[in-house]
Scaffold this active site. Structure first.
Site, PDB file in Angstrom:
ATOM      1  N   ASP A  31       0.790  -1.073   0.155  1.00 58.93           N
ATOM      2  CA  ASP A  31      -0.076  -0.036  -0.072  1.00 58.93           C
ATOM      3  C   ASP A  31       1.039   1.366   0.004  1.00 58.93           C
ATOM      4  O   ASP A  31       1.834   1.369   0.784  1.00 58.93           O
ATOM      5  CB  ASP A  31      -0.871   0.051   1.275  1.00 58.93           C
ATOM      6  CG  ASP A  31      -2.149   1.005   1.150  1.00 58.93           C
ATOM      7  OD1 ASP A  31      -3.314   0.339   1.234  1.00 58.93           O
ATOM      8  OD2 ASP A  31      -1.908   2.107   0.690  1.00 58.93           O
ATOM      9  N   TYR A 146     -13.066   6.473 -14.301  1.00 53.14           N
ATOM     10  CA  TYR A 146     -13.048   5.268 -13.282  1.00 53.14           C
ATOM     11  C   TYR A 146     -13.491   3.990 -13.816  1.00 53.14           C
ATOM     12  O   TYR A 146     -12.868   3.087 -13.773  1.00 53.14           O
ATOM     13  CB  TYR A 146     -13.612   5.903 -12.007  1.00 53.14           C
ATOM     14  CG  TYR A 146     -13.975   4.921 -11.269  1.00 53.14           C
ATOM     15  CD1 TYR A 146     -15.118   4.446 -10.871  1.00 53.14           C
ATOM     16  CD2 TYR A 146     -12.816   3.989 -10.464  1.00 53.14           C
ATOM     17  CE1 TYR A 146     -15.221   3.064  -9.665  1.00 53.14           C
ATOM     18  CE2 TYR A 146     -12.915   3.091  -9.674  1.00 53.14           C
ATOM     19  CZ  TYR A 146     -14.089   2.920  -9.251  1.00 53.14           C
ATOM     20  OH  TYR A 146     -14.374   1.517  -8.492  1.00 53.14           O
ATOM     21  N   PHE A 174     -20.746  -3.510  -5.750  1.00 55.37           N
ATOM     22  CA  PHE A 174     -21.899  -2.446  -5.819  1.00 55.37           C
ATOM     23  C   PHE A 174     -21.390  -1.372  -4.677  1.00 55.37           C
ATOM     24  O   PHE A 174     -20.359  -0.714  -5.005  1.00 55.37           O
ATOM     25  CB  PHE A 174     -23.254  -3.239  -5.784  1.00 55.37           C
ATOM     26  CG  PHE A 174     -23.439  -3.595  -7.208  1.00 55.37           C
ATOM     27  CD1 PHE A 174     -22.865  -4.751  -7.553  1.00 55.37           C
ATOM     28  CD2 PHE A 174     -24.350  -3.115  -7.938  1.00 55.37           C
ATOM     29  CE1 PHE A 174     -23.038  -5.027  -9.155  1.00 55.37           C
ATOM     30  CE2 PHE A 174     -24.762  -3.413  -9.145  1.00 55.37           C
ATOM     31  CZ  PHE A 174     -24.112  -4.463  -9.726  1.00 55.37           C
ATOM     32  N   ASN A 194     -19.100   9.618  -0.277  1.00 57.65           N
ATOM     33  CA  ASN A 194     -20.125   8.536  -0.227  1.00 57.65           C
ATOM     34  C   ASN A 194     -21.201   8.873   0.581  1.00 57.65           C
ATOM     35  O   ASN A 194     -20.797   9.549   1.690  1.00 57.65           O
ATOM     36  CB  ASN A 194     -19.508   7.148  -0.034  1.00 57.65           C
ATOM     37  CG  ASN A 194     -18.639   6.713  -1.184  1.00 57.65           C
ATOM     38  OD1 ASN A 194     -17.728   6.110  -0.958  1.00 57.65           O
ATOM     39  ND2 ASN A 194     -19.229   7.102  -2.573  1.00 57.65           N
ATOM     40  N   ALA A 287     -23.991  15.451 -10.570  1.00 51.75           N
ATOM     41  CA  ALA A 287     -23.565  15.161 -12.149  1.00 51.75           C
ATOM     42  C   ALA A 287     -23.156  13.699 -11.958  1.00 51.75           C
ATOM     43  O   ALA A 287     -22.358  13.142 -11.055  1.00 51.75           O
ATOM     44  CB  ALA A 287     -22.444  15.938 -12.529  1.00 51.75           C
TER      45      ALA A 287
HETATM   46  C1  WQD Z   1     -24.930   7.177  -3.205  1.00 55.13           C
HETATM   47  C2  WQD Z   1     -26.193   7.828  -3.435  1.00 55.13           C
HETATM   48  C3  WQD Z   1     -25.949   9.820  -4.405  1.00 55.13           C
HETATM   49  C4  WQD Z   1     -23.774  11.446  -1.047  1.00 55.13           C
HETATM   50  C5  WQD Z   1     -19.635   5.311  -5.922  1.00 55.13           C
HETATM   51  C6  WQD Z   1     -18.984   5.159  -6.876  1.00 55.13           C
HETATM   52  C7  WQD Z   1     -18.892   3.674  -6.950  1.00 55.13           C
HETATM   53  C8  WQD Z   1     -18.402   2.945  -5.747  1.00 55.13           C
HETATM   54  C9  WQD Z   1     -19.598   3.318  -4.555  1.00 55.13           C
HETATM   55  C10 WQD Z   1     -16.227   2.278  -5.943  1.00 55.13           C
HETATM   56  C11 WQD Z   1     -26.318   8.612  -4.638  1.00 55.13           C
HETATM   57  C12 WQD Z   1     -26.481  10.404  -2.901  1.00 55.13           C
HETATM   58  C13 WQD Z   1     -24.272  10.825  -1.762  1.00 55.13           C
HETATM   59  C14 WQD Z   1     -24.453  12.752  -0.313  1.00 55.13           C
HETATM   60  C15 WQD Z   1     -26.348  12.083  -1.444  1.00 55.13           C
HETATM   61  N1  WQD Z   1     -17.188   3.024  -5.624  1.00 55.13           N
HETATM   62  N2  WQD Z   1     -25.564  11.138  -1.934  1.00 55.13           N
HETATM   63  N3  WQD Z   1     -25.840  12.928  -0.781  1.00 55.13           N
HETATM   64  O1  WQD Z   1     -21.910   7.302  -6.466  1.00 55.13           O
HETATM   65  O2  WQD Z   1     -23.711   5.116  -5.940  1.00 55.13           O
HETATM   66  O3  WQD Z   1     -21.183   4.994  -6.035  1.00 55.13           O
HETATM   67  O4  WQD Z   1     -19.174   4.862  -4.694  1.00 55.13           O
HETATM   68  O5  WQD Z   1     -16.408   1.403  -6.657  1.00 55.13           O
HETATM   69  O6  WQD Z   1     -18.128   3.306  -8.219  1.00 55.13           O
HETATM   70  O7  WQD Z   1     -19.382   5.395  -8.260  1.00 55.13           O
HETATM   71  O8  WQD Z   1     -22.079   6.015  -4.288  1.00 55.13           O
HETATM   72  O9  WQD Z   1     -22.470   6.669  -2.040  1.00 55.13           O
HETATM   73  O10 WQD Z   1     -21.610   8.653  -3.475  1.00 55.13           O
HETATM   74  O11 WQD Z   1     -23.898   7.899  -3.617  1.00 55.13           O
HETATM   75  O12 WQD Z   1     -27.561  12.145  -1.681  1.00 55.13           O
HETATM   76  O13 WQD Z   1     -23.720  13.537   0.292  1.00 55.13           O
HETATM   77  O14 WQD Z   1     -26.420   8.753  -2.409  1.00 55.13           O
HETATM   78  O15 WQD Z   1     -26.529  10.789  -5.065  1.00 55.13           O
HETATM   79  O16 WQD Z   1     -27.655   8.666  -5.114  1.00 55.13           O
HETATM   80  P1  WQD Z   1     -22.158   6.030  -5.644  1.00 55.13           P
HETATM   81  P2  WQD Z   1     -22.225   7.411  -3.039  1.00 55.13           P
END
Ligand code: WQD
Length: 332
Positions: A31, A146, A174, A194, A287
């Site tokens: 790492d 990504y 997921f 996230n 976005a």
């Molecule tokens: C989840 C939902 C946001 C933050 C990403 C990567 C994916 C994986 C997991 C690596 C969405 C909503 C989020 C916030 C919100 N990573 N949200 N307010 O985008 O589904 O996946 O992380 O492998 O590849 O794309 O996860 O947790 O960012 O968002 O409303 O402050 O929560 O719009 O609908 P995502 P997320």
């Protein structure tokens, strides 16, 4: 068995290293600590009651990796950048690190005579408009560099398995959430984006309120649906996948629960589990977000009997325990 885990000081990596140690395996972690935490590994060793080795470095460092791979039976490759938004503004960094890093690792594995690999892939290889639920046959079409960098990695592995004697399993994660039930290790992103980490920060007042990115989607409650999987179930999937490497060839599995949850449902779970209402405001869509991402996990269940066991409340409960016992995450 001797396992080498790249990215083993990270969120998913540290939970995986713990499971490998608890299963009696020898573990070497590589790492660069750009996202991982030394403290995470210290606690993993404490929880396991056994040590692991740490090599601080880049998976693209060929001499260091060939040396680290000596005597290794299986590589679990988790080291990668994973921020979709960041990849849109810096795609070359994602292809260099994620795709280039895997290419270099594969060369080192050939040099070291190591021929078994578990690869951390992602649901981000699928694109908007893909029919739900997502199966391994759903045509990929990433909407971000990504996702593209990870899909290219899958394609490289297919060729390596065809042209060399490599045996590989790609696991398309997921949405990993939650933490080890001890509360000693968990997710500590230096710039959390996230949903669940942001919910926890809103609950503890680290941020004034959670911004819900869009409540006008064509979904039952207007907020986006995701397939959240407990980190411990995700780790269990890796342990099952290792057994697959006895078979030659390339294998691909979606690793989700098949049970989508909306943002509002995550907020409801947080209120049930913590007894506190999450302060939130409705904001504009983010976005790159798609209305729904949910796995069809049936192939993994049919082939290997794997099924995620933990529900959303347990995910939030374990995440909350981690965050309240470690405000701000790991000490630097
Ligand atoms: C989840 C939902 C946001 C933050 C990403 C990567 C994916 C994986 C997991 C690596 C969405 C909503 C989020 C916030 C919100 N990573 N949200 N307010 O985008 O589904 O996946 O992380 O492998 O590849 O794309 O996860 O947790 O960012 O968002 O409303 O402050 O929560 O719009 O609908 P995502 P997320």
């Amino acid at each position: 068995m001797r396992a080498l885990v790249t990215g083993g000081a990270g969120y998913i990596g540290s939970h995986l290293v713990l499971a490998l140690l608890e299963a009696g395996h020898q573990v070497v972690v590589v790492d660069d600590l750009s996202n991982g935490h030394l403290e995470a590994l210290r606690r993993v060793e404490e929880l396991a009651g056994r040590p692991c080795s740490l090599i601080v470095g880049d998976v693209a460092d060929r001499p260091k990796m060939v040396s680290a791979l000596h005597g290794v039976d299986v590589v679990l490759h988790l080291a990668a950048f994973k921020a979709v938004g960041e990849s849109m503004t810096n795609p070359e960094r994602y292809f260099r690190n994620n795709t280039g890093g895997l290419a270099s690792l594969l060369e080192s594995m050939v040099d070291a005579g190591v021929s078994r690999l578990i690869y951390s892939s992602t649901a981000a290889v699928y694109g908007e408009g893909s029919l739900m639920p997502l199966t391994e046959q759903t045509p990929p079409g990433p909407d971000s560099p990504y996702g593209a960098s990870k899909l290219l990695g899958e394609q490289m592995l297919q060729w390596m398995c065809r042209c060399r004697d490599l045996r590989a399993v790609s696991l398309r994660y997921f949405n990993p959430v939650g933490a080890h039930p001890s509360g000693r290790i968990g997710e500590h992103a230096r710039t959390p984006s996230n949903l669940v980490p942001r919910v926890l920060m809103a609950l503890t007042g680290d941020v004034p309120a959670l911004t819900v990115f869009g409540a006008d989607y064509d979904t039952p409650d207007g907020t986006c649906l995701r397939d959240y999987i407990h980190i411990q179930d995700l780790v269990a999937a890796h342990m099952v996948a290792i057994g697959l490497l006895e078979r030659p060839g390339y294998h691909l599995y979606n690793v989700g629960t098949g049970r989508p949850s909306s943002v509002r449902e995550v907020l409801d779970a947080a209120r049930r589990v913590t007894g506190r209402a999450v302060p939130f405001v409705d904001g504009p869509r983010r976005a790159g977000d798609v209305p729904e991402t949910v796995a069809d996990p049936s192939r993994f269940r049919q082939d290997l009997g794997f099924e995620a066991k933990r529900d959303l409340d347990e995910m939030v409960r374990d995440a909350w325990r981690w965050w309240t016992q470690n405000p701000g995450g790991y000490p630097e």
